[in-house]
Write an enzyme that holds these catalytic residues in place. Sequence first.
Site, PDB file in Angstrom:
ATOM      1  N   LYS A  49      27.921 -15.498  -9.975  1.00  0.00           N
ATOM      2  CA  LYS A  49      27.695 -14.046  -9.984  1.00  0.00           C
ATOM      3  C   LYS A  49      26.219 -13.729 -10.209  1.00  0.00           C
ATOM      4  CE  LYS A  49      28.520 -11.675 -13.905  1.00  0.00           C
ATOM      5  NZ  LYS A  49      27.454 -10.813 -14.431  1.00  0.00           N
ATOM      6  N   ASN A  50      25.637 -14.343 -11.243  1.00  0.00           N
ATOM      7  CA  ASN A  50      24.268 -13.971 -11.606  1.00  0.00           C
ATOM      8  C   ASN A  50      23.237 -14.399 -10.574  1.00  0.00           C
ATOM      9  OD1 ASN A  50      25.239 -12.753 -13.852  1.00  0.00           O
ATOM     10  ND2 ASN A  50      24.579 -14.325 -15.312  1.00  0.00           N
ATOM     11  N   ARG A 119      23.793  -3.233 -14.560  1.00  0.00           N
ATOM     12  CA  ARG A 119      22.429  -3.506 -15.001  1.00  0.00           C
ATOM     13  C   ARG A 119      21.605  -4.209 -13.929  1.00  0.00           C
ATOM     14  NH1 ARG A 119      20.133  -3.544 -19.481  1.00  0.00           N
ATOM     15  NH2 ARG A 119      18.933  -5.355 -18.860  1.00  0.00           N
ATOM     16  N   CYS A 143      24.053  -2.227 -23.174  1.00  0.00           N
ATOM     17  CA  CYS A 143      25.454  -2.380 -22.804  1.00  0.00           C
ATOM     18  C   CYS A 143      26.219  -2.853 -24.027  1.00  0.00           C
ATOM     19  CB  CYS A 143      25.613  -3.338 -21.624  1.00  0.00           C
ATOM     20  SG  CYS A 143      25.161  -5.010 -22.039  1.00  0.00           S
ATOM     21  N   ARG A 148      19.231  -4.705 -24.543  1.00  0.00           N
ATOM     22  CA  ARG A 148      18.801  -5.224 -23.241  1.00  0.00           C
ATOM     23  C   ARG A 148      17.601  -4.475 -22.651  1.00  0.00           C
ATOM     24  NH1 ARG A 148      23.912  -7.581 -20.157  1.00  0.00           N
ATOM     25  NH2 ARG A 148      22.280  -8.985 -19.491  1.00  0.00           N
ATOM     26  N   ASP A 334      26.530 -16.819 -22.631  1.00  0.00           N
ATOM     27  CA  ASP A 334      27.709 -16.371 -21.882  1.00  0.00           C
ATOM     28  C   ASP A 334      28.934 -17.260 -22.120  1.00  0.00           C
ATOM     29  OD1 ASP A 334      26.221 -14.290 -20.950  1.00  0.00           O
ATOM     30  OD2 ASP A 334      25.939 -15.070 -18.926  1.00  0.00           O
ATOM     31  N   ILE A 356      20.888 -14.742 -28.800  1.00  0.00           N
ATOM     32  CA  ILE A 356      20.312 -14.004 -27.653  1.00  0.00           C
ATOM     33  C   ILE A 356      20.596 -12.506 -27.769  1.00  0.00           C
ATOM     34  CG2 ILE A 356      20.225 -13.822 -25.130  1.00  0.00           C
ATOM     35  CD1 ILE A 356      19.266 -16.557 -26.106  1.00  0.00           C
ATOM     36  N   ARG A 426      34.628  -8.218 -13.444  1.00  0.00           N
ATOM     37  CA  ARG A 426      33.199  -8.212 -13.106  1.00  0.00           C
ATOM     38  C   ARG A 426      32.708  -9.635 -12.862  1.00  0.00           C
ATOM     39  NH1 ARG A 426      29.818  -6.676 -17.547  1.00  0.00           N
ATOM     40  NH2 ARG A 426      28.350  -7.465 -16.035  1.00  0.00           N
TER      41      ARG A 426
HETATM   42  C1  UD1 Z   1      20.866 -12.605 -17.716  1.00  0.00           C
HETATM   43  C2  UD1 Z   1      22.294 -12.747 -17.253  1.00  0.00           C
HETATM   44  C3  UD1 Z   1      23.255 -12.628 -18.430  1.00  0.00           C
HETATM   45  C4  UD1 Z   1      22.883 -13.604 -19.525  1.00  0.00           C
HETATM   46  C5  UD1 Z   1      21.402 -13.468 -19.886  1.00  0.00           C
HETATM   47  C6  UD1 Z   1      20.941 -14.515 -20.885  1.00  0.00           C
HETATM   48  C7  UD1 Z   1      22.142 -11.811 -15.017  1.00  0.00           C
HETATM   49  C8  UD1 Z   1      22.552 -10.726 -14.088  1.00  0.00           C
HETATM   50  N1  UD1 Z   1      22.564 -11.692 -16.274  1.00  0.00           N
HETATM   51  O1  UD1 Z   1      20.729 -11.276 -18.249  1.00  0.00           O
HETATM   52  O2  UD1 Z   1      24.569 -12.924 -17.962  1.00  0.00           O
HETATM   53  O3  UD1 Z   1      23.652 -13.343 -20.676  1.00  0.00           O
HETATM   54  O4  UD1 Z   1      20.589 -13.588 -18.711  1.00  0.00           O
HETATM   55  O5  UD1 Z   1      21.192 -15.781 -20.406  1.00  0.00           O
HETATM   56  O6  UD1 Z   1      21.505 -12.757 -14.626  1.00  0.00           O
HETATM   57  N2  UD1 Z   1      14.537  -9.346 -23.693  1.00  0.00           N
HETATM   58  C9  UD1 Z   1      13.512  -8.678 -24.318  1.00  0.00           C
HETATM   59  N3  UD1 Z   1      12.659  -7.932 -23.559  1.00  0.00           N
HETATM   60  C10 UD1 Z   1      12.801  -7.833 -22.221  1.00  0.00           C
HETATM   61  C11 UD1 Z   1      13.844  -8.514 -21.582  1.00  0.00           C
HETATM   62  C12 UD1 Z   1      14.716  -9.263 -22.343  1.00  0.00           C
HETATM   63  O7  UD1 Z   1      13.364  -8.754 -25.528  1.00  0.00           O
HETATM   64  O8  UD1 Z   1      12.008  -7.131 -21.597  1.00  0.00           O
HETATM   65  C13 UD1 Z   1      15.486 -10.132 -24.495  1.00  0.00           C
HETATM   66  C14 UD1 Z   1      16.889  -9.528 -24.461  1.00  0.00           C
HETATM   67  O9  UD1 Z   1      17.025  -8.496 -25.396  1.00  0.00           O
HETATM   68  C15 UD1 Z   1      17.740 -10.718 -24.796  1.00  0.00           C
HETATM   69  C16 UD1 Z   1      16.968 -11.897 -24.182  1.00  0.00           C
HETATM   70  O10 UD1 Z   1      15.655 -11.412 -23.933  1.00  0.00           O
HETATM   71  O11 UD1 Z   1      17.751 -10.891 -26.191  1.00  0.00           O
HETATM   72  C17 UD1 Z   1      17.582 -12.420 -22.920  1.00  0.00           C
HETATM   73  O12 UD1 Z   1      17.644 -11.387 -21.971  1.00  0.00           O
HETATM   74  P1  UD1 Z   1      17.447 -11.672 -20.427  1.00  0.00           P
HETATM   75  O13 UD1 Z   1      17.158 -13.125 -20.217  1.00  0.00           O
HETATM   76  O14 UD1 Z   1      16.484 -10.684 -19.887  1.00  0.00           O
HETATM   77  O15 UD1 Z   1      18.905 -11.362 -19.878  1.00  0.00           O
HETATM   78  P2  UD1 Z   1      19.275 -10.655 -18.499  1.00  0.00           P
HETATM   79  O16 UD1 Z   1      18.351 -11.103 -17.439  1.00  0.00           O
HETATM   80  O17 UD1 Z   1      19.463  -9.203 -18.718  1.00  0.00           O
END
Ligand code: UD1
Length: 445
Positions: A49-50, A119, A143, A148, A334, A356, A426
């Site tokens: 999915k991701n 998202r 979410c 996030r 996850d 995380i 989802r």
């Molecule tokens: C992606 C995955 C999700 C998975 C996550 C972590 C997709 C569509 N989703 O989500 O299933 O759980 O990776 O493996 O690929 N963070 C910040 N600042 C930012 C961005 C992120 O502090 O600007 C932090 C977030 O709060 C979180 C961590 O980084 O604590 C990981 O987030 P991120 O890797 O960005 O997750 P997603 O890409 O949203």
Amino acid sequence: MGCSCQYKQNTKGVNMPIAASISKRISKPHLEITGNYGLSGEIKVSGAKNSALVLMAASLLTADQIRLSNVPHLTDIEGMSQILLSLGVKINNESSGLCLQANDLHHLELSYELVHGLRASFFCIGPLLARLGKAKIPLPGGCEIGARPVAEHIKGLKALGAYVSVENGVVTASVPGIQKRLKGADVILDCPSVGATETILMAAVLAEGKSSIENAAQEPEVQDLAKLLNSMGANISGAGGPKITIEGVQRLYGCKHTVIPDRIEAGTFLIAGAITRSTLRVRPVIPEHLSSLLQKLRDSGCKIHIDGDAIEINPIEVKAVDITTQPFPGFPTDLQAPFMALMTTSIGTSVITEKIYENRMQHVAELQRMGACIRLQGNTAIIEGVPALSAAPVSGGDLRSTAAMVLASLAATGTSTVEGLHHLDRGYSAMEERLNVAGANIIRY
Ligand code: UD1
């Protein structure tokens, strides 16, 4: 360690009539799962999915056709299709997957309604900026599992020369200059965000000159995106490591690409084997994508047999092991909830720490209702294994916690009902059908 959990229904064993009567009263979509049916054989794993979500967004980078195969049938994928259609992308469902063509983009803005539900819609900002020099996307917001933020995504786009403003919850971004072309830059991420790495990667491929992303996310989905982009004519090296280098190109072209297998889905099914103490195979998988889970399953006493693109689990015993979630190659957040479901039935006491997300322990209360013995201290759960879980009506608060409820129900005595299917669908395509083929007893209502 003593256990202070309240047992409401697990001391008497089977309580099927009670659970069944509860099931009839539930009007929301739910699964009715009768536990203690052993699983066997092989479960087919879908495309990731991701990966698929971000690869679909990458189709915005060219006017040519992008043919994606092994795209999973999920509501998130339908949501992403709606978003791309709203921008003007043509999408054809093909037997092997999707054909996407962004040769007539008529819209550079996304509505809040579309973004709010998914998202991953924020993935569109990088490609739109890179290709057309403009994008307007509402902030996706938090979410169920946490806030996030997208600060790192925006920081990267600004480094590449974009003007980005956030007003009234909407991100407006544009590229200055007549050519509206981003400029290569070196970006160092504060944290290895998957979404930020992918967003900056998609923006930098069409930028003028060289870019680099340090402290980049190393997740397999980032590698899959880089592979697609390189097939489209991009010049990316280092994806899968902590530093990615991108040499910008003038334009990108169409290509065919097969989405990698979903490591989280594969991991969930392996845990289904473990929790039901059943020998079960999953295929296709890329075993290296599951290394941290496989290690923990081995530590726990499960025999793991890797045979090409298949993994077989044989849970000789399931002892308690500790996990802490980490970015790849660490233990994936996850799979934290599914693994916790397993640990509730293990021998001994395990400690699970979520690093995380700030709000990813909602399954604890539901597992407790099934007789699990868990103490929660902030984002750390201390789980004392019990001999058996007992069926209960439960509900998942997010995608993976709902999957954890399904797993716990497979191992529980009696018939459980699991609500939260809008979360489950989802990320898992017809999960109950695939588990039933392997011997589970699940009915969807
Ligand atoms: C992606 C995955 C999700 C998975 C996550 C972590 C997709 C569509 N989703 O989500 O299933 O759980 O990776 O493996 O690929 N963070 C910040 N600042 C930012 C961005 C992120 O502090 O600007 C932090 C977030 O709060 C979180 C961590 O980084 O604590 C990981 O987030 P991120 O890797 O960005 O997750 P997603 O890409 O949203």
